[in-house]
Each structure stands twice: as structure tokens, then as C-alpha cells.
Design a protein around this motif. Structure first.
Motif, short mmCIF file in Angstrom:
data_model
loop_
_atom_site.label_atom_id
_atom_site.label_comp_id
_atom_site.label_asym_id
_atom_site.label_seq_id
_atom_site.Cartn_x
_atom_site.Cartn_y
_atom_site.Cartn_z
N GLU A 1 26.84 -15.78 16.33
CA GLU A 1 27.61 -14.86 16.73
C GLU A 1 27.35 -13.46 15.82
O GLU A 1 27.15 -12.39 16.73
N ALA A 2 27.05 -13.41 14.84
CA ALA A 2 26.81 -12.26 13.95
C ALA A 2 25.43 -11.62 14.34
O ALA A 2 25.02 -10.51 14.79
N SER B 1 40.22 -9.55 12.73
CA SER B 1 38.91 -10.18 12.93
C SER B 1 38.91 -11.45 13.86
O SER B 1 40.46 -12.13 13.74
N ASP B 2 37.97 -11.57 14.69
CA ASP B 2 37.98 -13.07 15.29
C ASP B 2 37.38 -13.96 14.50
O ASP B 2 36.48 -13.79 14.00
N PRO C 1 29.63 -8.45 22.54
CA PRO C 1 30.58 -7.34 22.21
C PRO C 1 30.65 -7.13 20.69
O PRO C 1 30.75 -7.82 19.98
N GLU C 2 30.52 -5.66 20.28
CA GLU C 2 30.72 -5.49 18.98
C GLU C 2 32.16 -5.59 18.51
O GLU C 2 33.16 -5.15 18.83
#
Length: 139
Positions: free
Chosen positions: A94-95, A84-85, A104-105
Motif C-alpha cells: 500500500e505504501a 491514519s488507516d 489515493p494519497e
């Protein structure tokens, strides 16, 4: 929080929790501390031993998990960090952007205030709290 063993003028001993040592002193001075058994407000602290955690085994390295639950949490942390990032305090934005197709997903993790997390859940954004702190906030 601090726990004190207390004794009243009738020699009844009892334990009680206080927010701090100062809070105990203020409450005692105002007459708000009383015996749990007889109600006497003539109360004093009793000498007590401090609560000390037992030492870990000398042969075990300092970073080794002490039990299976700690081991499972360490494994989960590694998996999250590797796959994960980390987006820090931008997690909620971001979510939401990923959920709405504006970013981007990908798998992310980070930090959010309680009100931000609640709003994400109410809006159907799939999020879940992690059972550990980010490394930047952990000891």
C-alpha cells in the motif's frame, strides 16, 4: 534470556547470562561454563532471589501511563490511529502504491517485514517505524 549467579569450587561468585535454563545445563555438562575469576570449570548455581518489578501505586488506574515517556507514546498512538488507516500486513504494498500514485494519497500504518521496509527506504518511499505495536499485537 536468564541470568544465574554462579559459584566455583574456590567460592568465587559471578553472574552470567544464558539463552535458557536448558542451554545452561547443556553448556555446563559440556564443560563450557567456567569461573570468570579463576577459570575453574567446577561451577554450580547459587540460590538467588528472582527479579521482581515493584508494584505500581494502588491509587493509579491500570491504564494510566507510569511516566512522561509512556504518556507521550500513548498520545502518539492515539494521533496515528485517529488520523491514519491501518492496512495490516499490506503496508509495504500500500505504501508503494501510494508513492507511485496508484492508490489515493493518505496516511497509513501497518506492519512490514524488515526486508520489505528496507526495500521501501532504498526506493525512496517515505516510511518510518512506529515506537509501538499495533493494538492487535499488544497485550
Amino acid at each position: 534470556m536468564i541470568r544465574y549467579t554462579l559459584k566455583c569450587s574456590d567460592d568465587h561468585e559471578f553472574d552470567s547470562w544464558f539463552q535458557s535454563a536448558d542451554a545452561f545445563d547443556r553448556l555446563l555438562g559440556a564443560g563450557h561454563v567456567s569461573c570468570a575469576l579463576c577459570g575453574s570449570s567446577e561451577v554450580e548455581k547459587v540460590l538467588m532471589a528472582p527479579a521482581v518489578r515493584p508494584a505500581r501505586k494502588a491509587a493509579a488506574p491500570l491504564t494510566a501511563p507510569a511516566n512522561p515517556a509512556e504518556e507521550a507514546l500513548a498520545k502518539m498512538r492515539r494521533a496515528v490511529e485517529e488520523n491514519s488507516d491501518y492496512v495490516g500486513m499490506n503496508f509495504a504494498a500500500e505504501a508503494r502504491a501510494i508513492h507511485e500514485g496508484e492508490a489515493p494519497e493518505r496516511s497509513i500504518y501497518g506492519e512490514a517485514r524488515a526486508d520489505e521496509a528496507k526495500k521501501l527506504i532504498e526506493d525512496g518511499v517515505p516510511v518510518a517505524p512506529l515506537p509501538f505495536l499495533p493494538r492487535t499485537k499488544a497485550n
